[in-house]
Design a protein around this motif. Structure first.
Motif, PDB file in Angstrom:
ATOM      1  N   ILE A 193       0.844  -1.204   0.000  1.00 11.47           N
ATOM      2  CA  ILE A 193       0.000   0.000   0.000  1.00 11.47           C
ATOM      3  C   ILE A 193       0.877   1.251   0.000  1.00 11.47           C
ATOM      4  O   ILE A 193       0.633   2.210  -0.741  1.00 11.47           O
ATOM      5  N   THR A 194       1.906   1.236   0.858  1.00  9.40           N
ATOM      6  CA  THR A 194       2.805   2.398   0.939  1.00  9.40           C
ATOM      7  C   THR A 194       3.519   2.630  -0.378  1.00  9.40           C
ATOM      8  O   THR A 194       3.669   3.769  -0.840  1.00  9.40           O
ATOM      9  N   ARG A 195       3.946   1.546  -1.018  1.00  8.26           N
ATOM     10  CA  ARG A 195       4.692   1.692  -2.275  1.00  8.26           C
ATOM     11  C   ARG A 195       3.789   2.218  -3.384  1.00  8.26           C
ATOM     12  O   ARG A 195       4.197   3.058  -4.188  1.00  8.26           O
ATOM     13  N   ILE A 196       2.562   1.718  -3.430  1.00  4.36           N
ATOM     14  CA  ILE A 196       1.625   2.205  -4.439  1.00  4.36           C
ATOM     15  C   ILE A 196       1.362   3.692  -4.241  1.00  4.36           C
ATOM     16  O   ILE A 196       1.345   4.475  -5.205  1.00  4.36           O
ATOM     17  N   SER A 197       1.168   4.112  -2.998  1.00  2.00           N
ATOM     18  CA  SER A 197       0.934   5.531  -2.709  1.00  2.00           C
ATOM     19  C   SER A 197       2.142   6.367  -3.116  1.00  2.00           C
ATOM     20  O   SER A 197       2.002   7.460  -3.666  1.00  2.00           O
ATOM     21  N   GLU A 198       3.338   5.846  -2.858  1.00  5.91           N
ATOM     22  CA  GLU A 198       4.558   6.566  -3.236  1.00  5.91           C
ATOM     23  C   GLU A 198       4.639   6.729  -4.744  1.00  5.91           C
ATOM     24  O   GLU A 198       4.985   7.807  -5.250  1.00  5.91           O
ATOM     25  N   ILE A 199       4.296   5.681  -5.467  1.00  2.65           N
ATOM     26  CA  ILE A 199       4.353   5.744  -6.928  1.00  2.65           C
ATOM     27  C   ILE A 199       3.308   6.723  -7.454  1.00  2.65           C
ATOM     28  O   ILE A 199       3.574   7.533  -8.351  1.00  2.65           O
ATOM     29  N   GLU A 200       2.097   6.677  -6.882  1.00  3.76           N
ATOM     30  CA  GLU A 200       1.023   7.536  -7.366  1.00  3.76           C
ATOM     31  C   GLU A 200       1.292   9.008  -7.103  1.00  3.76           C
ATOM     32  O   GLU A 200       0.758   9.870  -7.795  1.00  3.76           O
ATOM     33  N   THR A 201       2.111   9.322  -6.101  1.00  7.51           N
ATOM     34  CA  THR A 201       2.454  10.716  -5.832  1.00  7.51           C
ATOM     35  C   THR A 201       3.666  11.165  -6.647  1.00  7.51           C
ATOM     36  O   THR A 201       4.224  12.228  -6.408  1.00  7.51           O
ATOM     37  N   ARG A 202       4.087  10.349  -7.613  1.00  8.55           N
ATOM     38  CA  ARG A 202       5.172  10.693  -8.530  1.00  8.55           C
ATOM     39  C   ARG A 202       6.492  10.950  -7.791  1.00  8.55           C
ATOM     40  O   ARG A 202       7.283  11.794  -8.184  1.00  8.55           O
ATOM     41  N   ALA A 203       6.714  10.214  -6.699  1.00  7.39           N
ATOM     42  CA  ALA A 203       7.930  10.431  -5.919  1.00  7.39           C
ATOM     43  C   ALA A 203       9.128   9.673  -6.482  1.00  7.39           C
ATOM     44  O   ALA A 203      10.233   9.785  -5.965  1.00  7.39           O
ATOM     45  N   ARG A 204       8.922   8.890  -7.554  1.00  5.03           N
ATOM     46  CA  ARG A 204      10.005   8.051  -8.035  1.00  5.03           C
ATOM     47  C   ARG A 204      10.553   8.474  -9.400  1.00  5.03           C
ATOM     48  O   ARG A 204      11.344   7.756  -9.995  1.00  5.03           O
ATOM     49  N   ARG A 205      10.147   9.606  -9.932  1.00  4.44           N
ATOM     50  CA  ARG A 205      10.603   9.990 -11.272  1.00  4.44           C
ATOM     51  C   ARG A 205      12.084  10.343 -11.301  1.00  4.44           C
ATOM     52  O   ARG A 205      12.676  10.426 -12.378  1.00  4.44           O
ATOM     53  N   SER A 206      12.689  10.554 -10.138  1.00  7.87           N
ATOM     54  CA  SER A 206      14.113  10.884 -10.107  1.00  7.87           C
ATOM     55  C   SER A 206      14.975   9.736 -10.598  1.00  7.87           C
ATOM     56  O   SER A 206      16.126   9.939 -10.982  1.00  7.87           O
ATOM     57  N   ALA A 207      14.437   8.505 -10.591  1.00  8.03           N
ATOM     58  CA  ALA A 207      15.216   7.338 -11.009  1.00  8.03           C
ATOM     59  C   ALA A 207      15.016   7.011 -12.488  1.00  8.03           C
ATOM     60  O   ALA A 207      15.477   5.963 -12.943  1.00  8.03           O
ATOM     61  N   PHE A 208      14.357   7.871 -13.246  1.00  2.92           N
ATOM     62  CA  PHE A 208      14.114   7.596 -14.665  1.00  2.92           C
ATOM     63  C   PHE A 208      15.424   7.692 -15.458  1.00  2.92           C
ATOM     64  O   PHE A 208      16.218   8.607 -15.258  1.00  2.92           O
ATOM     65  N   ARG A 209      15.593   6.747 -16.367  1.00  2.00           N
ATOM     66  CA  ARG A 209      16.730   6.761 -17.299  1.00  2.00           C
ATOM     67  C   ARG A 209      16.368   5.910 -18.511  1.00  2.00           C
ATOM     68  O   ARG A 209      15.358   5.204 -18.503  1.00  2.00           O
ATOM     69  N   ASN A 319      -3.140 -10.633  -2.240  1.00  2.00           N
ATOM     70  CA  ASN A 319      -3.927  -9.653  -1.482  1.00  2.00           C
ATOM     71  C   ASN A 319      -4.648  -8.651  -2.373  1.00  2.00           C
ATOM     72  O   ASN A 319      -5.219  -7.678  -1.886  1.00  2.00           O
ATOM     73  N   GLY A 320      -4.632  -8.856  -3.687  1.00  2.00           N
ATOM     74  CA  GLY A 320      -5.349  -7.960  -4.579  1.00  2.00           C
ATOM     75  C   GLY A 320      -4.673  -6.629  -4.811  1.00  2.00           C
ATOM     76  O   GLY A 320      -5.319  -5.673  -5.243  1.00  2.00           O
ATOM     77  N   LEU A 321      -3.355  -6.548  -4.539  1.00  2.00           N
ATOM     78  CA  LEU A 321      -2.635  -5.286  -4.723  1.00  2.00           C
ATOM     79  C   LEU A 321      -1.683  -5.315  -5.919  1.00  2.00           C
ATOM     80  O   LEU A 321      -1.142  -4.275  -6.286  1.00  2.00           O
ATOM     81  N   GLY A 322      -1.456  -6.485  -6.489  1.00  2.00           N
ATOM     82  CA  GLY A 322      -0.485  -6.603  -7.577  1.00  2.00           C
ATOM     83  C   GLY A 322      -0.850  -5.757  -8.783  1.00  2.00           C
ATOM     84  O   GLY A 322      -0.022  -4.996  -9.306  1.00  2.00           O
ATOM     85  N   LEU A 323      -2.092  -5.871  -9.248  1.00  2.00           N
ATOM     86  CA  LEU A 323      -2.503  -5.099 -10.423  1.00  2.00           C
ATOM     87  C   LEU A 323      -2.641  -3.617 -10.102  1.00  2.00           C
ATOM     88  O   LEU A 323      -2.495  -2.778 -10.988  1.00  2.00           O
ATOM     89  N   SER A 324      -2.917  -3.284  -8.835  1.00  2.00           N
ATOM     90  CA  SER A 324      -2.933  -1.872  -8.445  1.00  2.00           C
ATOM     91  C   SER A 324      -1.545  -1.273  -8.589  1.00  2.00           C
ATOM     92  O   SER A 324      -1.387  -0.126  -9.021  1.00  2.00           O
ATOM     93  N   LEU A 325      -0.517  -2.048  -8.222  1.00  2.00           N
ATOM     94  CA  LEU A 325       0.859  -1.573  -8.391  1.00  2.00           C
ATOM     95  C   LEU A 325       1.188  -1.417  -9.881  1.00  2.00           C
ATOM     96  O   LEU A 325       1.840  -0.445 -10.279  1.00  2.00           O
ATOM     97  N   VAL A 326       0.722  -2.362 -10.705  1.00  2.00           N
ATOM     98  CA  VAL A 326       0.945  -2.262 -12.151  1.00  2.00           C
ATOM     99  C   VAL A 326       0.309  -0.978 -12.690  1.00  2.00           C
ATOM    100  O   VAL A 326       0.923  -0.251 -13.475  1.00  2.00           O
ATOM    101  N   ALA A 327      -0.922  -0.687 -12.251  1.00  2.00           N
ATOM    102  CA  ALA A 327      -1.597   0.526 -12.713  1.00  2.00           C
ATOM    103  C   ALA A 327      -0.858   1.777 -12.264  1.00  2.00           C
ATOM    104  O   ALA A 327      -0.750   2.749 -13.014  1.00  2.00           O
ATOM    105  N   ALA A 328      -0.328   1.766 -11.033  1.00  2.00           N
ATOM    106  CA  ALA A 328       0.418   2.923 -10.532  1.00  2.00           C
ATOM    107  C   ALA A 328       1.697   3.131 -11.331  1.00  2.00           C
ATOM    108  O   ALA A 328       2.052   4.260 -11.683  1.00  2.00           O
ATOM    109  N   VAL A 329       2.412   2.047 -11.618  1.00  2.00           N
ATOM    110  CA  VAL A 329       3.648   2.149 -12.398  1.00  2.00           C
ATOM    111  C   VAL A 329       3.339   2.636 -13.811  1.00  2.00           C
ATOM    112  O   VAL A 329       4.053   3.488 -14.355  1.00  2.00           O
ATOM    113  N   ALA A 330       2.275   2.103 -14.401  1.00  2.00           N
ATOM    114  CA  ALA A 330       1.891   2.549 -15.750  1.00  2.00           C
ATOM    115  C   ALA A 330       1.556   4.040 -15.750  1.00  2.00           C
ATOM    116  O   ALA A 330       1.965   4.780 -16.644  1.00  2.00           O
ATOM    117  N   GLY A 331       0.808   4.484 -14.737  1.00  2.00           N
ATOM    118  CA  GLY A 331       0.464   5.899 -14.655  1.00  2.00           C
ATOM    119  C   GLY A 331       1.691   6.777 -14.510  1.00  2.00           C
ATOM    120  O   GLY A 331       1.773   7.853 -15.101  1.00  2.00           O
TER     121      GLY A 331
END
Length: 356
Positions: A193-209, A319-331
């Motif tokens: 849940i925490t990781r999905i929230s982190e991804i959805e808040t765009r906190a990980r774009r610094s690692a883009f390459r 736990n039904g969170l796998g595809l939610s993480l996929v959607a967050a990463v895609a977004g």
């Protein structure tokens, strides 16, 4: 009531200030015209004639024009301000109703398609979005409570049983191991849940390459090859050998891994799972296809919600969170997700924007 609010509004005061400034300019112009006209007449006629009648007529005309302009300006200020205050009062009344009764109220539209209607439409869309998010928060809270109840009840039961029995080293070790496993499952849920929230808040774009999507997919296939062999599923990689993409390697790996893991779990035993990477004119594309039962068309819009699980998958691990993480990463990567029938089975397609 509305007229009183109109006269007290700041918009009306600003209108009066504008009218006063405009009035000063008009008075200055009229004075220039008046004195200029008198001077012109005197220069032409001189003192031979009586100019009092002509002067009085000009003065009366200018006074009438000044009064008329003042009245018209005041009337226009009241009407325009009244309309503005009326629309603001509608928004205020709806806001108060929402605070008192809930998010089911919306600001009425007049169909004029002016700027006030556009403001009302935007506010209504914002309210729709807030209502949707509040519903999702409630659903997530209910699902978290439901999913936590089972492991916590099991842990309490084990501990209570151990409390009322004599100590036994081997039994206690098994109880501790089972309790740790349940705690790991609970902690894993919260970590997801925490990781999905982190991804959805765009906190990980610094690692883009710039990355090779095909290489990441190959690593996922190698990782899950043993799991596929256990259920006699053929896991293979197809498509282009190099597919350039800009993104976060770890997040892309996790998203593809979740899709491959789902395809193996829910695919047909002894079937085929294919991961295909391609470079297209519109951008990189990756597809994960299986030949299992698939997902009903009416449920495909829901499977990316947190904790959502299909009826046939409720008794499988997860736990039904796998595809939610996929959607967050895609977004986060600006990618589109599409679910297609594989006849039989399901094909999940992630379409990424072209690398600039």
């Amino acid at each position: 009531m509305l007229l009183a609010k109109t006269l007290r509004s700041s918009t009306f005061r600003l209108a009066l200030i504008a009218i006063a400034a405009f009035g000063l300019i008009v008075v200055a112009i009229m004075a220039y015209v008046y004195f200029g006209t008198i001077a012109y007449v005197e220069s032409r006629v001189g003192d031979a004639g009586d100019h009092s009648g002509f002067t009085a007529m000009i003065e009366l005309a200018m006074a009438a024009i000044a009064v008329l302009m003042l009245v018209l300006a005041g009337l226009a200020a009241v009407l325009v301000t009244r309309r503005t205050v009326g629309r603001i009062e509608e928004i205020n009344a709806t806001s108060r109703a929402i605070m008192l009764s809930g998010l089911d109220r919306r600001i009425p539209l007049r169909g004029s398609h002016d700027e006030w209607d556009r403001v009302a439409e935007n506010l209504n869309q914002m309210l729709d979005r807030i209502e949707t998010l509040m519903g999702e928060v409630k659903q997530v809270s209910d699902n978290v409570a439901h999913d936590l109840r089972t492991p916590l009840t099991r842990m309490r039961g084990r501990l209570e049983k151990a409390y009322h029995h004599e100590r036994n080293g081997e039994a206690d070790a098994g109880l501790i191991g089972d309790t740790i496993a349940d705690l790991d499952a609970v902690l894993g849920m919260f970590a997801s849940i925490t990781r999905i929230s982190e991804i959805e808040t765009r906190a990980r774009r610094s690692a883009f390459r710039v990355l090779d999507l095909a290489e990441i997919a190959e690593e996922v296939v190698e990782l899950y090859d043993a799991a596929a062999e256990q259920v006699a599923t053929r896991l293979s990689l197809a498509g282009d050998r190099e597919v350039a993409i800009t993104g976060d390697r770890d997040l892309l790996f996790d998203a593809i891994a979740n899709l491959v893991d789902n395809a193996i779990k829910h695919g047909r035993a002894g079937g085929q799972v294919t991961v295909t990477c391609r470079s297209t004119d519109s951008g990189p594309v990756i597809e994960i296809a299986d030949d299992g039962a698939g997902i009903p068309a009416d449920q495909r819009d829901h499977v990316f919600k947190r904790f959502y699980r299909l009826e046939q998958s409720r008794y499988t691990p997860g736990n039904g969170l796998g595809l939610s993480l996929v959607a967050a990463v895609a977004g986060l990567h600006g990618a589109g997700i599409a679910l297609h029938d594989n006849a039989p089975g399901l094909t999940v397609r992630l379409s990424f924007p072209a690398t600039s």
